[in-house]
Design an enzyme around this catalytic site. Sequence first.
Site, PDB file in Angstrom:
ATOM      1  N   GLY A   9      -3.316  59.946 -32.631  1.00 47.76           N
ATOM      2  CA  GLY A   9      -3.295  59.217 -33.906  1.00 47.76           C
ATOM      3  C   GLY A   9      -3.710  60.080 -35.080  1.00 47.76           C
ATOM      4  N   SER A  11      -1.688  61.031 -37.568  1.00 50.01           N
ATOM      5  CA  SER A  11      -0.773  60.904 -38.715  1.00 50.01           C
ATOM      6  C   SER A  11      -1.445  60.241 -39.903  1.00 50.01           C
ATOM      7  CB  SER A  11       0.449  60.071 -38.298  1.00 50.01           C
ATOM      8  OG  SER A  11       0.025  58.766 -37.946  1.00 50.01           O
ATOM      9  N   ASP A  51       2.989  57.572 -27.672  1.00 48.80           N
ATOM     10  CA  ASP A  51       2.621  56.159 -27.786  1.00 48.80           C
ATOM     11  C   ASP A  51       1.596  55.909 -26.684  1.00 48.80           C
ATOM     12  OD1 ASP A  51       2.334  53.442 -27.686  1.00 48.80           O
ATOM     13  OD2 ASP A  51       4.455  52.987 -27.861  1.00 48.80           O
ATOM     14  N   SER A 129     -15.046  55.208 -31.141  1.00 47.72           N
ATOM     15  CA  SER A 129     -15.316  53.783 -31.002  1.00 47.72           C
ATOM     16  C   SER A 129     -15.540  53.201 -32.397  1.00 47.72           C
ATOM     17  CB  SER A 129     -16.523  53.594 -30.089  1.00 47.72           C
ATOM     18  OG  SER A 129     -16.853  52.249 -29.965  1.00 47.72           O
ATOM     19  N   TYR A 143     -11.410  43.021 -31.501  1.00 46.53           N
ATOM     20  CA  TYR A 143     -11.590  44.457 -31.816  1.00 46.53           C
ATOM     21  C   TYR A 143     -12.943  44.916 -31.261  1.00 46.53           C
ATOM     22  CZ  TYR A 143     -12.034  48.667 -34.785  1.00 46.53           C
ATOM     23  OH  TYR A 143     -12.204  49.948 -35.243  1.00 46.53           O
ATOM     24  N   SER A 144     -13.993  44.126 -31.505  1.00 48.00           N
ATOM     25  CA  SER A 144     -15.320  44.452 -30.979  1.00 48.00           C
ATOM     26  C   SER A 144     -15.276  44.557 -29.458  1.00 48.00           C
ATOM     27  CB  SER A 144     -16.342  43.374 -31.351  1.00 48.00           C
ATOM     28  OG  SER A 144     -16.886  43.607 -32.622  1.00 48.00           O
ATOM     29  N   LYS A 147     -13.772  47.800 -28.335  1.00 48.91           N
ATOM     30  CA  LYS A 147     -14.672  48.942 -28.588  1.00 48.91           C
ATOM     31  C   LYS A 147     -15.898  48.896 -27.655  1.00 48.91           C
ATOM     32  CE  LYS A 147     -12.334  50.982 -31.943  1.00 48.91           C
ATOM     33  NZ  LYS A 147     -11.660  52.267 -31.690  1.00 48.91           N
ATOM     34  N   THR A 178      -9.557  54.319 -44.892  1.00 49.27           N
ATOM     35  CA  THR A 178      -8.284  54.714 -44.278  1.00 49.27           C
ATOM     36  C   THR A 178      -7.321  53.532 -44.444  1.00 49.27           C
ATOM     37  OG1 THR A 178      -8.620  53.705 -42.106  1.00 49.27           O
ATOM     38  CG2 THR A 178      -9.643  55.873 -42.446  1.00 49.27           C
TER      39      THR A 178
HETATM   40  N1  LIG Z   1     -11.373  53.215 -40.713  1.00 50.49           N
HETATM   41  C1  LIG Z   1     -12.532  52.758 -40.286  1.00 50.49           C
HETATM   42  O1  LIG Z   1     -13.353  52.267 -41.065  1.00 50.49           O
HETATM   43  C2  LIG Z   1     -12.884  52.840 -38.813  1.00 50.49           C
HETATM   44  C3  LIG Z   1     -14.188  52.501 -38.448  1.00 50.49           C
HETATM   45  C4  LIG Z   1     -14.568  52.582 -37.126  1.00 50.49           C
HETATM   46  C5  LIG Z   1     -13.656  53.002 -36.176  1.00 50.49           C
HETATM   47  N2  LIG Z   1     -12.388  53.320 -36.544  1.00 50.49           N
HETATM   48  C6  LIG Z   1     -11.462  53.766 -35.487  1.00 50.49           C
HETATM   49  O2  LIG Z   1     -10.938  55.017 -35.841  1.00 50.49           O
HETATM   50  C7  LIG Z   1      -9.646  55.170 -35.264  1.00 50.49           C
HETATM   51  C8  LIG Z   1      -8.664  55.575 -36.347  1.00 50.49           C
HETATM   52  O3  LIG Z   1      -8.604  54.542 -37.314  1.00 50.49           O
HETATM   53  P1  LIG Z   1      -8.103  54.779 -38.808  1.00 50.49           P
HETATM   54  O4  LIG Z   1      -8.968  53.968 -39.669  1.00 50.49           O
HETATM   55  O5  LIG Z   1      -7.944  56.203 -39.070  1.00 50.49           O
HETATM   56  O6  LIG Z   1      -6.690  54.027 -38.723  1.00 50.49           O
HETATM   57  P2  LIG Z   1      -5.237  54.424 -39.283  1.00 50.49           P
HETATM   58  O7  LIG Z   1      -5.341  55.185 -40.548  1.00 50.49           O
HETATM   59  O8  LIG Z   1      -4.456  53.157 -39.268  1.00 50.49           O
HETATM   60  O9  LIG Z   1      -4.680  55.415 -38.157  1.00 50.49           O
HETATM   61  C9  LIG Z   1      -4.368  54.949 -36.880  1.00 50.49           C
HETATM   62  C10 LIG Z   1      -3.707  56.057 -36.092  1.00 50.49           C
HETATM   63  O10 LIG Z   1      -3.496  55.558 -34.762  1.00 50.49           O
HETATM   64  C11 LIG Z   1      -2.154  55.844 -34.389  1.00 50.49           C
HETATM   65  N3  LIG Z   1      -1.651  54.797 -33.488  1.00 50.49           N
HETATM   66  C12 LIG Z   1      -1.660  53.450 -33.658  1.00 50.49           C
HETATM   67  N4  LIG Z   1      -1.078  52.844 -32.582  1.00 50.49           N
HETATM   68  C13 LIG Z   1      -0.724  53.842 -31.730  1.00 50.49           C
HETATM   69  C14 LIG Z   1      -0.096  53.870 -30.468  1.00 50.49           C
HETATM   70  N5  LIG Z   1       0.332  52.746 -29.834  1.00 50.49           N
HETATM   71  N6  LIG Z   1       0.118  55.060 -29.861  1.00 50.49           N
HETATM   72  C15 LIG Z   1      -0.262  56.207 -30.484  1.00 50.49           C
HETATM   73  N7  LIG Z   1      -0.862  56.264 -31.688  1.00 50.49           N
HETATM   74  C16 LIG Z   1      -1.082  55.073 -32.301  1.00 50.49           C
HETATM   75  C17 LIG Z   1      -1.346  55.908 -35.669  1.00 50.49           C
HETATM   76  O11 LIG Z   1      -0.277  56.832 -35.466  1.00 50.49           O
HETATM   77  P3  LIG Z   1       1.298  56.498 -35.600  1.00 50.49           P
HETATM   78  O12 LIG Z   1       1.424  55.155 -36.279  1.00 50.49           O
HETATM   79  O13 LIG Z   1       1.831  57.628 -36.424  1.00 50.49           O
HETATM   80  O14 LIG Z   1       1.777  56.508 -34.195  1.00 50.49           O
HETATM   81  C18 LIG Z   1      -2.370  56.479 -36.661  1.00 50.49           C
HETATM   82  O15 LIG Z   1      -2.299  57.881 -36.692  1.00 50.49           O
HETATM   83  C19 LIG Z   1      -9.326  53.844 -34.584  1.00 50.49           C
HETATM   84  O16 LIG Z   1      -9.623  53.932 -33.221  1.00 50.49           O
HETATM   85  C20 LIG Z   1     -10.273  52.874 -35.281  1.00 50.49           C
HETATM   86  O17 LIG Z   1     -10.562  51.758 -34.464  1.00 50.49           O
HETATM   87  C21 LIG Z   1     -11.976  53.248 -37.842  1.00 50.49           C
END
Ligand SMILES: NC(=O)c1ccc[n+]([C@@H]2O[C@H](COP(=O)([O-])OP(=O)(O)OC[C@H]3O[C@@H](n4cnc5c(N)ncnc54)[C@H](OP(=O)(O)O)[C@@H]3O)[C@@H](O)[C@H]2O)c1
Length: 270
Positions: A9, A11, A51, A129, A143-144, A147, A178
Amino acid sequence: MSKIVLITGASSGIGKSMASYLQQQGLNVYGTSRNSEHGQVIDGITFLKLDVTNDQSVHDAVSYLLEKEGKIDVLINNAGIGMVGSGEDSTPIEMKVQFETNFYGTVRLMQAVLPSMRNRKEGLIINISSLAGLFGLPYRGVYSAAKFAINGLSESMRMELISYGVHLSVICPGDFKTPIKTSRIRAKKSESSVYKEEFDKVYTLMNEELDNSGDPVQVAKMAFKIIGTKEPRPFYLVASAFQKCVVMLRYWIPTKAFQWLMMRNYKMLK
Ligand SMILES: NC(=O)c1ccc[n+]([C@@H]2O[C@H](COP(=O)([O-])OP(=O)(O)OC[C@H]3O[C@@H](n4cnc5c(N)ncnc54)[C@H](OP(=O)(O)O)[C@@H]3O)[C@@H](O)[C@H]2O)c1
């Protein structure tokens, strides 16, 4: 030879930030996206098509990288999606979509890279996580749950892997700015639900928190620190000072008092 790092992930959001930061630090980074091809270079990062919900896709991506580089030193399981809705409104089918990506996706990647890491008696897995994996968040229960599942499995596997020279750590990020809210699963029943009024209020507040949050490069810096640590810890927290205090409160005060504060924060007290 620089370390080979595979980040799922990459991108968008935290994954994108980690890929670019770790590459700048001299690591040999491979990112993944469902919308790229193996070997495609995007913004200076070499991508693999992946994926995480698909066994064959995971096998193909990991095999491609092992054939090309001969090893994977670090796997960062970051790919994930959000999910919102009350526990009552979320159907098992919706929950399965969340678990397929956030939990089983992480499992698939770990199981695909571990044989090669164990054979080399070397390797590091970092699972991304969330604070949501440390306490239940209202209207983000599924979601919780996913995780929490990652945290539980990681804690167990870490002990199993130590004698094979493989380290496993979990990063629990707080909110980081994000585009995660754009791909969240939203329980369909939320629209006509008895919970609708409160859900809409909490949903607005959680999005405001995300919009006002910090730069995901902080998570990237933590990942770099863990990669450079000989004996990494099981869990790392990356969050604002406020959110770090919330985590401390979770363990210091009774759950009932903690939940009162949480409900106050989300304006759920009647
Ligand atoms: N943002 C926050 O505040 C936050 C806080 C705590 C934890 N997190 C965790 O951090 C991680 C990244 O989150 P983010 O905020 O950066 O989200 P994001 O910007 O939406 O990025 C999600 C990434 O996951 C990839 N993805 C989604 N479904 C997929 C699948 N089926 N197979 C492969 N890749 C997949 C997407 O890639 P493609 O669509 O290009 O395939 C994208 O690169 C997640 O696990 C999220 O739960 C985020």
